[in-house]
Every structure is written in C-alpha cells, then in structure tokens.
Design an enzyme around this catalytic site. Structure first.
Site, mmCIF file in Angstrom:
data_model
loop_
_atom_site.group_PDB
_atom_site.id
_atom_site.type_symbol
_atom_site.label_atom_id
_atom_site.label_comp_id
_atom_site.label_asym_id
_atom_site.label_seq_id
_atom_site.Cartn_x
_atom_site.Cartn_y
_atom_site.Cartn_z
ATOM 1 N N LYS A 106 0.831 -1.226 0.000
ATOM 2 C CA LYS A 106 0.000 0.000 0.000
ATOM 3 C C LYS A 106 0.857 1.264 0.000
ATOM 4 O O LYS A 106 0.616 2.164 -0.767
ATOM 5 C CB LYS A 106 -0.842 0.107 1.280
ATOM 6 C CG LYS A 106 -1.946 -0.861 1.430
ATOM 7 C CD LYS A 106 -2.828 -0.500 2.624
ATOM 8 C CE LYS A 106 -2.103 -0.425 3.948
ATOM 9 N NZ LYS A 106 -1.655 -1.686 4.520
ATOM 10 N N ARG A 140 -0.038 -8.392 13.963
ATOM 11 C CA ARG A 140 -0.599 -7.372 13.048
ATOM 12 C C ARG A 140 -1.524 -8.005 12.021
ATOM 13 O O ARG A 140 -2.550 -7.430 11.648
ATOM 14 C CB ARG A 140 0.532 -6.615 12.355
ATOM 15 C CG ARG A 140 1.140 -5.565 13.281
ATOM 16 C CD ARG A 140 2.478 -5.080 12.782
ATOM 17 N NE ARG A 140 2.430 -4.463 11.481
ATOM 18 C CZ ARG A 140 3.454 -4.455 10.621
ATOM 19 N NH1 ARG A 140 4.598 -5.039 10.931
ATOM 20 N NH2 ARG A 140 3.331 -3.855 9.482
ATOM 21 N N ARG A 166 -8.944 1.963 9.180
ATOM 22 C CA ARG A 166 -8.491 0.622 9.540
ATOM 23 C C ARG A 166 -9.533 -0.107 10.365
ATOM 24 O O ARG A 166 -9.334 -1.257 10.736
ATOM 25 C CB ARG A 166 -7.225 0.751 10.384
ATOM 26 C CG ARG A 166 -6.000 0.143 9.752
ATOM 27 C CD ARG A 166 -4.876 0.294 10.759
ATOM 28 N NE ARG A 166 -3.706 -0.442 10.396
ATOM 29 C CZ ARG A 166 -2.726 0.015 9.649
ATOM 30 N NH1 ARG A 166 -2.799 1.195 9.126
ATOM 31 N NH2 ARG A 166 -1.676 -0.737 9.434
ATOM 32 N N ARG A 218 11.840 -2.227 10.810
ATOM 33 C CA ARG A 218 10.861 -1.511 11.621
ATOM 34 C C ARG A 218 10.658 -2.265 12.917
ATOM 35 O O ARG A 218 10.667 -3.481 12.930
ATOM 36 C CB ARG A 218 9.525 -1.448 10.854
ATOM 37 C CG ARG A 218 9.287 -0.127 10.184
ATOM 38 C CD ARG A 218 8.103 -0.140 9.279
ATOM 39 N NE ARG A 218 6.862 -0.599 9.893
ATOM 40 C CZ ARG A 218 5.667 -0.468 9.325
ATOM 41 N NH1 ARG A 218 5.561 0.109 8.139
ATOM 42 N NH2 ARG A 218 4.589 -0.922 9.908
ATOM 43 N N ARG A 244 11.334 -6.963 4.936
ATOM 44 C CA ARG A 244 11.206 -5.525 4.730
ATOM 45 C C ARG A 244 12.174 -4.747 5.614
ATOM 46 O O ARG A 244 12.364 -5.038 6.769
ATOM 47 C CB ARG A 244 9.779 -5.081 5.044
ATOM 48 C CG ARG A 244 9.595 -3.575 4.965
ATOM 49 C CD ARG A 244 8.161 -3.186 4.809
ATOM 50 N NE ARG A 244 7.423 -3.266 6.054
ATOM 51 C CZ ARG A 244 6.142 -2.901 6.161
ATOM 52 N NH1 ARG A 244 5.485 -2.493 5.094
ATOM 53 N NH2 ARG A 244 5.533 -2.983 7.313
#
Ligand code: ADP
Length: 225
Positions: A21, A172, A96, A161, A133
């Site tokens: 996204k 998540r 969300r 992250r 990532r």
C-alpha cells in the site's frame, strides 16, 4: 490522469500489512500531484519527534495493535482539512476499522465519493515480505533486503521496523483480519470499489492500480452529475 470534471480524486488504499500500500500510494500520489497521507508515517514521525501523540502511539504500535479510533479520526480530519487535500488525496493506512470508515464518510460529505482500492496478497507472501522488509533509517523509504542493502533514494542505512519482527507481524495480521478486513465488506458494494492483485511485480501493480483508479474515478464523476 486528467479529471474531466476537475473534481477531486479521493483515494483510499486498503490491504493487509505488507501488501505494498505505502509504496503504491506514494507512486500514485506523486504521479498525480496529490498528497499521500499515511497514518503509519504520521505516527512514526510523532514517535521520532517524541511528541505526546508519539508517546501514546509507541507501545501500541510496537505491540502490533491499533491506536484508538478517536485519536486517529482527529488526526485525519485535521489533515484532510488542509488546503493541499482539496483537489484530492491518497489515504494509506486509514481507515483501519469500520468506526474509522464511518467517520471518513462523514468527513467526506460534500467532498465527492471515495475511490477505494483493495490490494490483495496471499498470507504466506505477506509473511515473507514483512520479514524481509527494511526501511531507511534516514528518509523512511521502504526497501526489501532481497533486492538492496542501502536506500535507493538517499543511500542511508536500512533498518528493520520495530513492528516487523516475526511475533509482532503475526499479531498485526490477526488484527488486520479482525478489524480491517471487514472494511472490504463495508466498501465492496460501492461502484467506486476495485480489488487489485498485489502479488505481482511492483510496476505491474502500479499499472493495474492506475487503470483501476482511472476507471473508478470515471464512475465517481458520473455519480456526481
Ligand atoms: P502496515 O505496514 O502494517 O500497514 P502502517 O505503517 O500503516 O503499517 O502502520 C503501522 C502501525 O501504526 C499499525 O500497526 C498501527 O499500530 C498504527 N496505525 C496506523 N494507522 C492506523 C489507524 N488508522 N488506526 C489505528 N492504528 C493505526
């Protein structure tokens, strides 16, 4: 994409963590001269700056949970009221929850319809992507360790992250299924909703997203007449 009517182009990007996204929202927003509004980026900036919001958000984000609806709705309402969002915007990470989606509909009264794009990616691919990532420690851009070792934009050092560790990623994804996936039902009957296959090379996703948004915005223009 030139808007026939000169009407605003209001885009919402949906999709699970790791769907791409952020990357796609950035590309689309840049190409069309619209502000990309990422609630994740706003919260991470607040954490870095050590503001009150950052202090509230940090523990919640690090646990993989969602920051409260009231806080998020307030942030987005204020951001969308700014002048640069008048011609449209690309929202990444908001709404969300269904409560946030209802609030966004209220904020959008008299501002034209939303174009909603859902980026669909199988769960096993998401888990692999999130583990790989990295973000740039200097400019915050996303990168995949498979492809690069330093930031393609500024050359900065890539870091993971704090919420991309394996356990947190699982949480998540659970939170996504419980709280965010219901948004697909919330929006899917609208004529301006489109689903996109996000399990393709980034440039291919960019092209299908462009086509889908272009088509949906024509429908949105029709709805305004
Ligand atoms: P992701 O890659 O998981 O989509 P984001 O960068 O969009 O991550 O968001 C990171 C974290 O920030 C989320 O896990 C959540 O804790 C918080 N957050 C971002 N947007 C929202 C929102 N709209 N409502 C509640 N929490 C949010």
């Amino acid at each position: 994409m030139r808007r026939r009517s000169g009407a605003a182009l209001n885009v919402v990007m949906l999709g699970p963590p790791g769907a791409g996204k952020g990357t796609q929202a950035e590309r689309f927003a840049q190409r069309h001269g619209l502000p990309k509004i990422s609630t994740g980026d706003i919260l991470r900036d607040a954490v870095t700056a050590g503001t009150d919001l950052g202090r509230i958000a940090r523990a919640t984000m690090d646990a993989g949970n969602l920051v409260g609806d009231d806080v998020m709705i307030g942030i987005v309402e204020e951001r969308l009221a700014r002048k640069d969002a008048k011609p449209g915007f690309v929202l990444d990470g908001f709404p969300r929850t269904v409560t946030q989606a209802r609030a966004l509909d209220d904020i959008m009264l008299n501002r034209g319809p939303l174009v909603v794009v859902d980026i669909v990616v199988p769960e096993d691919v998401l888990v692999r992507r999130l583990a790989a990532r990295r973000i740039c420690g200097s400019c915050g851009s996303n990168a995949l360790v498979e492809w690069t070792t330093s930031c393609g934009k500024c050359g900065g050092v890539l870091i993971q992250r704090t919420d991309d560790g394996e356990e947190i990623v699982r949480e998540r994804l659970n939170v996504y299924h419980r709280q965010t996936k219901p948004l697909v039902d919330y929006y899917s009957q609208r004529p301006t909703f489109r689903a996109i296959d996000g399990n393709q090379p980034p440039d291919v996703v960019t092209a299908s997203l462009d086509r889908a948004i272009c088509q949906a915005s024509t429908v949105a223009d029709g709805a305004r007449l």
